[in-house]
Design an enzyme around this catalytic site. Sequence first.
Site, short mmCIF file in Angstrom:
data_model
loop_
_atom_site.label_atom_id
_atom_site.label_comp_id
_atom_site.label_asym_id
_atom_site.label_seq_id
_atom_site.Cartn_x
_atom_site.Cartn_y
_atom_site.Cartn_z
N LYS A 22 0.84 -1.21 0.00
CA LYS A 22 0.00 0.00 0.00
C LYS A 22 0.87 1.25 0.00
O LYS A 22 0.67 2.16 -0.82
CB LYS A 22 -0.90 0.00 1.24
CG LYS A 22 -1.57 1.33 1.52
CD LYS A 22 -2.41 1.29 2.77
CE LYS A 22 -1.69 1.63 4.04
NZ LYS A 22 -1.46 3.06 4.28
N ASN A 23 1.83 1.30 0.92
CA ASN A 23 2.61 2.54 1.06
C ASN A 23 3.51 2.80 -0.14
O ASN A 23 3.80 3.96 -0.45
CB ASN A 23 3.43 2.51 2.35
CG ASN A 23 2.55 2.72 3.58
OD1 ASN A 23 1.37 3.06 3.45
ND2 ASN A 23 3.11 2.52 4.75
N CYS A 118 -4.51 8.73 9.78
CA CYS A 118 -4.69 8.03 11.06
C CYS A 118 -4.52 9.02 12.21
O CYS A 118 -3.69 9.92 12.13
CB CYS A 118 -3.65 6.95 11.22
SG CYS A 118 -3.94 5.50 10.25
N ARG A 123 1.73 14.70 13.30
CA ARG A 123 2.13 14.48 11.91
C ARG A 123 2.22 15.76 11.08
O ARG A 123 1.48 15.96 10.13
CB ARG A 123 1.21 13.46 11.24
CG ARG A 123 1.09 12.19 12.05
CD ARG A 123 0.33 11.12 11.32
NE ARG A 123 1.18 10.39 10.43
CZ ARG A 123 0.80 9.32 9.73
NH1 ARG A 123 -0.42 8.89 9.82
NH2 ARG A 123 1.63 8.70 8.94
N ASP A 308 4.80 0.42 12.00
CA ASP A 308 3.54 -0.14 11.48
C ASP A 308 3.33 -1.60 11.88
O ASP A 308 2.30 -2.19 11.54
CB ASP A 308 3.48 0.00 9.95
CG ASP A 308 3.25 1.44 9.52
OD1 ASP A 308 2.96 2.28 10.38
OD2 ASP A 308 3.36 1.72 8.30
N ARG A 400 -8.61 0.10 4.77
CA ARG A 400 -7.65 1.02 4.17
C ARG A 400 -6.36 0.29 3.83
O ARG A 400 -5.64 0.69 2.91
CB ARG A 400 -7.33 2.18 5.13
CG ARG A 400 -8.49 3.12 5.37
CD ARG A 400 -8.05 4.29 6.23
NE ARG A 400 -6.76 4.78 5.76
CZ ARG A 400 -5.87 5.41 6.52
NH1 ARG A 400 -6.14 5.63 7.79
NH2 ARG A 400 -4.73 5.82 6.02
C1 UD1 Z 1 4.94 6.64 6.23
C2 UD1 Z 1 3.96 5.49 6.10
C3 UD1 Z 1 3.40 5.13 7.48
C4 UD1 Z 1 4.54 4.81 8.44
C5 UD1 Z 1 5.56 5.96 8.46
C6 UD1 Z 1 6.79 5.65 9.30
C7 UD1 Z 1 3.03 5.91 3.91
C8 UD1 Z 1 1.85 6.28 3.10
N1 UD1 Z 1 2.87 5.93 5.24
O1 UD1 Z 1 4.22 7.75 6.75
O2 UD1 Z 1 2.54 3.98 7.33
O3 UD1 Z 1 4.02 4.62 9.73
O4 UD1 Z 1 6.00 6.25 7.12
O5 UD1 Z 1 7.41 4.50 8.84
O6 UD1 Z 1 4.08 5.58 3.39
N2 UD1 Z 1 7.19 14.27 10.66
C9 UD1 Z 1 7.38 15.58 10.99
N3 UD1 Z 1 7.38 16.51 9.98
C10 UD1 Z 1 7.18 16.15 8.68
C11 UD1 Z 1 7.00 14.80 8.35
C12 UD1 Z 1 7.00 13.87 9.38
O7 UD1 Z 1 7.57 15.94 12.16
O8 UD1 Z 1 7.21 17.03 7.80
C13 UD1 Z 1 7.18 13.26 11.75
C14 UD1 Z 1 5.83 12.58 11.86
O9 UD1 Z 1 4.95 13.33 12.64
C15 UD1 Z 1 6.20 11.27 12.48
C16 UD1 Z 1 7.57 10.97 11.89
O10 UD1 Z 1 8.07 12.23 11.43
O11 UD1 Z 1 6.29 11.40 13.87
C17 UD1 Z 1 7.57 9.95 10.77
O12 UD1 Z 1 6.84 10.44 9.69
P1 UD1 Z 1 7.13 10.03 8.17
O13 UD1 Z 1 8.35 9.18 8.07
O14 UD1 Z 1 7.04 11.27 7.36
O15 UD1 Z 1 5.87 9.12 7.89
P2 UD1 Z 1 4.84 9.21 6.68
O16 UD1 Z 1 5.57 9.39 5.41
O17 UD1 Z 1 3.74 10.14 7.01
#
Ligand code: UD1
Length: 422
Positions: A22-23, A118, A123, A308, A400
Amino acid sequence: MDSIIVRGNGPLKGQIPIAGAKNACLALMPATLLSEEPLTLTNAPRLSDIRTMTELLASLGAEVTALQDGKVLAASCHGEINPVADYDIVRKMRASNLVLGPLLARLGHAVVSLPGGCAIGARPMDIHIDALAALGAEIELKEGYLHANARGGLKGAVHEMRFASVGATENFLMAAVLAKGTSVLKNAAREPEIVDLAKCLRAMGAQIEGEGTSDITIEGVDRLHGATHPVVTDRIELGTYMLAPAICGGEVECLGGRIDLIESFCEKLDGAGISVEQTHTGIKVSRKNGRVRAVDVVTEPFPGFPTDLQAQMMALLCTAEGTSVLEEKIFENRFMHAPELVRMGAKIEVHGGHATVHGVEKLKGARVMATDLRASVSLILAALAAEGETMVSRVYHLDRGYERVEEKLSAVGAKIERVKGD
Ligand code: UD1
């Protein structure tokens, strides 16, 4: 709303096919915005999040057609592109923010609503914004929307992220492939889904090196062409189904599974006393007699233990011999499954980012509620070995990220059924 009813029973036996990730697919689909030529994704999972991304891309002017019962997605974006990703779609799924990089690269501007997704913490988007700003984009927040502009086009740059964000790495990659000159992303995320995106972009004509390491180098090109790309195996679905025989006993082969996708997870299973074996066709997991042993788990970016799979691992550790400590380092507020597992007889204490699980001999069926995607499947896993019947409600979260969960688990002998709601 649908519910899932599980009656705990004995050992499981058989094979479970693992779908495309999915991701990965959610990052690959927006890549269609980068080219006028068609992008075909094979091995796509059939999930509601994929339908949400299809809807979002359609609203931007791309066409995504699901073929072969949804396993193949044929995407194309040759007409006029709308640069606005609307709140009504974006709020359904945080991964909608992955259109920001490609829209900027193709059009030089984009207006993207801040996402939802979620309910597992704040985030924010600051890492995405900083990464795209490094390529020359000016980004402002107005009325809940990010307005991004790169009037003279994006320009290659060296940028180091403060944290290895998966989504920000994907947005940076999709922006830098069409930027002028060379870009280097330092402290890049190393997840298999990033490697898959880089492979697909390279098949479209991009010049990328170093994916899967902390430094990715991208040489911008003038245009990208069409390509066909198979979506990598879903390592989270894989880990989830590997836990089913670990929890109930028996032997299950997860077809298409590769240990290199989830090595740190396999090490923890080994520590818990579960046998994991790579076969020619997948990963075989078996648990013989006796209780699982307690293990401590810390979630980290890849190649660390995936956040995850934390909820599902907790479901296993609820009945382990001894006390396990799970530390969640990626997301705040990601222990919402703990109080639901407690309703089933688990002994869990949560203090901030730590959960201490004192293993009990047996869980008992109860009515529980799914609070997010991974939490909902952890309750199903726990229920597989619990005494009596468990009813998991609000399973729309599950749809999802898991296709045909009842079918896949029934096929290996679990007693699980979906009850249709209003
Ligand atoms: C992706 C995955 C999700 C997984 C996560 C971590 C997808 C669609 N989703 O989410 O299932 O749990 O990686 O492996 O691929 N953060 C910030 N600022 C930002 C971006 C992120 O502070 O601009 C923080 C987030 O709040 C979180 C952490 O960084 O605490 C990890 O986020 P990130 O690696 O960006 O996860 P996603 O890409 O949203």
